[in-house]
Scaffold this motif. Structure first.
Motif, PDB file in Angstrom:
ATOM      1  N   ARG A   2      -6.726  -4.298  -9.469  1.00 46.14           N
ATOM      2  CA  ARG A   2      -7.506  -3.717  -8.374  1.00 46.14           C
ATOM      3  C   ARG A   2      -8.795  -4.537  -8.208  1.00 46.14           C
ATOM      4  N   THR A  26      -1.585 -12.999   0.334  1.00 48.51           N
ATOM      5  CA  THR A  26      -0.147 -12.778   0.165  1.00 48.51           C
ATOM      6  C   THR A  26       0.639 -14.030   0.529  1.00 48.51           C
ATOM      7  N   GLU A  31       0.234 -11.684  -4.010  1.00 46.27           N
ATOM      8  CA  GLU A  31       0.693 -10.589  -3.160  1.00 46.27           C
ATOM      9  C   GLU A  31      -0.240  -9.385  -3.226  1.00 46.27           C
ATOM     10  N   GLU A  33      -0.279  -5.701  -2.579  1.00 52.18           N
ATOM     11  CA  GLU A  33       0.685  -4.620  -2.398  1.00 52.18           C
ATOM     12  C   GLU A  33       0.125  -3.485  -1.561  1.00 52.18           C
ATOM     13  N   GLU A  34      -1.204  -3.315  -1.596  1.00 57.24           N
ATOM     14  CA  GLU A  34      -1.783  -2.163  -0.917  1.00 57.24           C
ATOM     15  C   GLU A  34      -3.269  -2.416  -0.668  1.00 57.24           C
ATOM     16  N   VAL A  45      -5.139  -4.124  -3.921  1.00 57.34           N
ATOM     17  CA  VAL A  45      -4.248  -3.872  -5.057  1.00 57.34           C
ATOM     18  C   VAL A  45      -3.257  -5.030  -5.107  1.00 57.34           C
ATOM     19  N   LEU A  46      -3.412  -5.896  -6.112  1.00 59.85           N
ATOM     20  CA  LEU A  46      -2.658  -7.149  -6.193  1.00 59.85           C
ATOM     21  C   LEU A  46      -1.522  -7.047  -7.200  1.00 59.85           C
ATOM     22  N   TYR A  47      -0.411  -7.702  -6.869  1.00 60.48           N
ATOM     23  CA  TYR A  47       0.646  -7.930  -7.852  1.00 60.48           C
ATOM     24  C   TYR A  47       0.475  -9.353  -8.372  1.00 60.48           C
ATOM     25  N   ILE A  48       0.207  -9.484  -9.660  1.00 57.45           N
ATOM     26  CA  ILE A  48      -0.040 -10.792 -10.273  1.00 57.45           C
ATOM     27  C   ILE A  48       1.207 -11.222 -11.034  1.00 57.45           C
ATOM     28  N   THR A  49       1.753 -12.369 -10.677  1.00 58.43           N
ATOM     29  CA  THR A  49       2.932 -12.873 -11.386  1.00 58.43           C
ATOM     30  C   THR A  49       2.540 -13.303 -12.805  1.00 58.43           C
ATOM     31  N   TYR A 256      -2.488  -6.772 -21.843  1.00 60.27           N
ATOM     32  CA  TYR A 256      -1.867  -7.245 -20.605  1.00 60.27           C
ATOM     33  C   TYR A 256      -2.343  -8.651 -20.268  1.00 60.27           C
TER      34      TYR A 256
END
Length: 698
Positions: A2, A26, A31, A33-34, A45-49, A256
């Motif tokens: 976040r 993105t 990316e 996501e929200e 709100v990120l999606y981290i690879t 994480y």
């Protein structure tokens, strides 16, 4: 991850709206996501690879924004200062810190770097409201000024930190080592854990005080009564952290990040930053100096980038100045090195991500925009597709077994430890769970597990097969062998109940019949023999099978497979209500010996001559050998041999049995005479008497 936009603008100033920024990130591979609206403002709100652990921080995302927007954004002084510290870290000075604490690393492979600073006579209190609001927007709960400072820097820089109450550390020492057998630790979440090697622990002079890179211990946590702080900042082996976190069932923001590789140069930068914030919030400065133990520095990495090659891979023209500008914004400091060639220095925070020239090409493509790739239809010559020879043979075997009434299953190649495995199963280095720890070494384990699963749901009649890969350790250390195997399981009734009578139960001979049908359809002439050891690693007798109801299948001197009844101990262990019969075959020799063309024979034009014979022979003589002798002695006119009766009891001597065979003789061109057939029958009796002392029953 976040990312509050208000916090992001502490590092880069830009005019884009949140939606426009989300679109740019993105499209560049980060990316969104929200877009979350909070009382503290808009939050990305990120999606981290997994390969982009450097973006698990506000600064990391700010670097991406700066690289993407270029002149359309302005880096702040805070961004410039922290970025310079990361790219050119200062030399550490122990100063006065050595008077208050000591640090020792006993396992530098698992902890290549550990740094500590001391803060004395500090007052634990709530952190400023602005800081609390930012933590809440980022998904963290404010606790106190000291703990909030560590979490703030974790979110800001991506470097996990931990604060110890210095007065609770015995001898004021930090020792980084593996756990010892029998040690236990109660973590900050109140749970008590038994730890063991090779789990990495942060210890004082006597005991573990934190699970390295995952969570601190409850006995040394910062409380309202704490006055002296030892601040930890370290770099840990990602694989070690992942294994320990999974073994202890602990997932934290720290683990994480450490599982995805954290820049080791951040160790010192985060120390300076957290002490700066604590001094700003409390007015108490850290003791001058830092205890930095760095026994295994990472070597720098340089890569060569050929711009002509980049154009070839990306499919659009690339200007030299344009490429250098992008790489410069990515902190890669490009330098010309020949015609349209650049030498690029990889920043340490991308150490695990950028390893080859093609990785640099990808960076240019995503920053400049994949929309620059021209649209054009695919061109080229396509080849005619067909199955591989191995795949076609698998389909052939599958069709034969389905026609025999068996049902195919597909089970997982990963499995837990089980008694149906071979002697040396292949264990995964980093299993997802104990249930998926081993690569299967036998196809039978999946079949028996499926039978057990169905038995628990009231299904007891099962006739199954599976064709799949199995794995065994190879001859060289660390190597393994992969092969294709066929497994069959039969248990319960052979057909549904019928008014004509009770259905026959599956037995050894039913399974043998299926295998004989398979071999006949493949054109393989094989014999069933006593089970013998094969392969240097196999246990013998095979513990998976009943010792008296097991046989091997041999053809042309090659071992094809084994069949038999499941060992009674295993039948009870899996709670199978009826006897189960198993077979396992190696598909490679089956494929090598199978006929791959159909052979036709004309219908006979001459009449057959039928004869029935019976012989008394010792029960210890395998019937298969009797068959072989009959075929050899019967000559080329013998067309078929079928066993149609077996008898024991008076007047047959004890230890013997009477075997009755139906023989068919036929000459391809003329009718055989009784004299010719009788001569062959006498030759068969003589051969059986000579080899097995068999007595004919006339």
């Amino acid at each position: 991850m976040r990312v509050p936009i208000e916090w992001l603008k502490d590092f880069v100033q830009f005019e884009l709206s949140p939606a426009e920024l989300a679109e740019r990130l993105t499209m560049a591979g980060l990316e969104v996501e929200e877009l979350d609206s909070t009382p503290q403002g808009e939050v990305l709100v990120l999606y981290i690879t997994p390969n982009r652990g450097d973006c698990l921080s506000i600064l990391g995302v700010a670097r991406e924004v700066y690289a993407l927007l270029g002149n359309a954004c302005q880096p702040t002084p805070l961004f410039e200062r922290l970025n310079t510290l990361i790219l050119n870290p200062p030399d550490p000075d122990p100063g006065e810190a050595t008077h208050y604490a000591r640090v020792e690393i006993l396992d530098p492979d698992l902890c290549p770097r550990y740094a500590a600073r001391v803060i004395r006579e500090v007052r634990v209190a709530p952190s400023p409201a602005r800081v609390q609001n930012r933590l809440l927007a980022a998904g963290m709960r404010p606790i106190s000024n000291i703990v909030d400072a560590t979490n703030y820097v974790l979110l800001e820089l991506g470097q996990p930190l931990h604060a110890f109450d210095l007065d609770t550390l015995q001898e004021h020492r930090i020792v980084v080592r593996q756990a010892r057998a029998g040690e236990r630790i109660r973590t900050l979440d109140g749970r008590e854990h038994a730890v063991a090697p090779p789990m990495l622990m942060i210890c004082d002079a006597a005991r573990p005080v934190a699970v390295a890179g995952i969570m601190g211990g409850a006995e040394t946590e910062v409380t309202p009564h704490t006055r002296n702080i030892l601040m930890e900042s370290a770099h840990f082996n990602p694989l070690s952290i992942r294994r320990t976190a999974r073994a202890l069932d602990i997932r934290t923001e720290s683990s994480y990040r450490f599982e995805r590789f954290v820049d080791p140069t951040l160790v010192l930068v985060a120390q300076y930053r957290v002490c700066e914030l604590i001094e700003e919030w409390t007015g108490v400065a850290a003791v001058p100096g830092v205890l930095d133990v760095y026994p295994k520095p990472y070597p720098p990495r340089e890569l060569t980038l050929r711009l002509a090659r980049a154009e070839q891979l990306l499919g659009f023209p690339l200007g030299d100045a344009e490429a250098q500008a992008v790489l410069q914004r990515l902190n890669m400091r490009p330098e010309p090195s020949g015609k349209r060639t650049l030498r690029v220095q990889i920043p340490m925070y991308r150490y695990e991500d950028l390893k080859r020239e093609v990785d640099l090409v990808e960076e240019l493509g995503r920053v400049l925009g994949y929309e620059r790739i021209p649209e054009s239809p695919p061109a080229g010559v396509s080849t005619q597709g067909k199955d591989s020879p191995e795949g076609a043979f698998v389909e052939r075997v599958r069709t034969i077994l389905l026609s025999a009434g068996l049902q195919e299953i597909v089970s997982h190649t990963l499995e837990p430890k089980n008694p149906l495995q071979g002697s040396y199963p292949v264990e995964l280095r980093n299993p997802m769970s104990d249930e998926l720890r081993y690569l299967r070494s036998s196809i039978l384990s999946g079949l028996v597990s499926v039978a057990d699963y169905n038995r628990r749901r009231g299904i007891v009649d099962m006739h199954l097969f599976e064709i799949g890969r199995v794995f065994r350790m190879g001859d060289e250390p660390g190597s393994y062998q992969e092969r294709l195997a066929l497994g069959i399981l039969m248990t319960g009734a052979l057909h549904p109940p019928h008014w004509t009578g009770k259905p026959r139960e599956a037995d050894f001979y039913a399974l043998k019949g299926v295998i004989e049908h398979l071999l006949a359809m493949l054109g393989i002439e094989a014999e069933f023999t006593d089970a013998l050891p094969h392969g240097k690693e196999e246990q013998f007798p095979d513990p998976r099978f009943h010792p008296g109801r097991v046989a091997d299948v041999i053809a042309n001197g090659k071992w094809l497979g084994r069949l038999g009844e499941l060992h009674p101990t295993l039948q009870r262990q899996y709670e199978l209500r009826r006897r189960a019969y198993l077979a396992e075959f190696d598909m490679e020799p089956l494929h090598a010996l199978a006929l791959h063309e159909v052979r036709y024979h004309p219908l006979p034009t001459q009449p057959p001559v039928l004869r029935d014979i019976a012989v008394i022979v010792a029960q210890e003589v395998p019937v298969a050998r009797v068959f072989t002798t009959i075929w050899q002695a019967g000559g080329e006119w013998l067309e078929s041999v079928r066993l149609f009766d077996r008898y024991t009891g008076a007047p047959v001597p004890e230890g013997c049995h009477s075997l009755a065979f139906s023989l068919v003789f036929r000459h391809p061109e003329r009718t055989l005479t009784d004299e010719e057939v009788n001569a062959r029958i006498e030759a068969i009796f003589d051969a059986l008497q000579r080899e097995y002392h068999a007595q004919p029953r006339r």
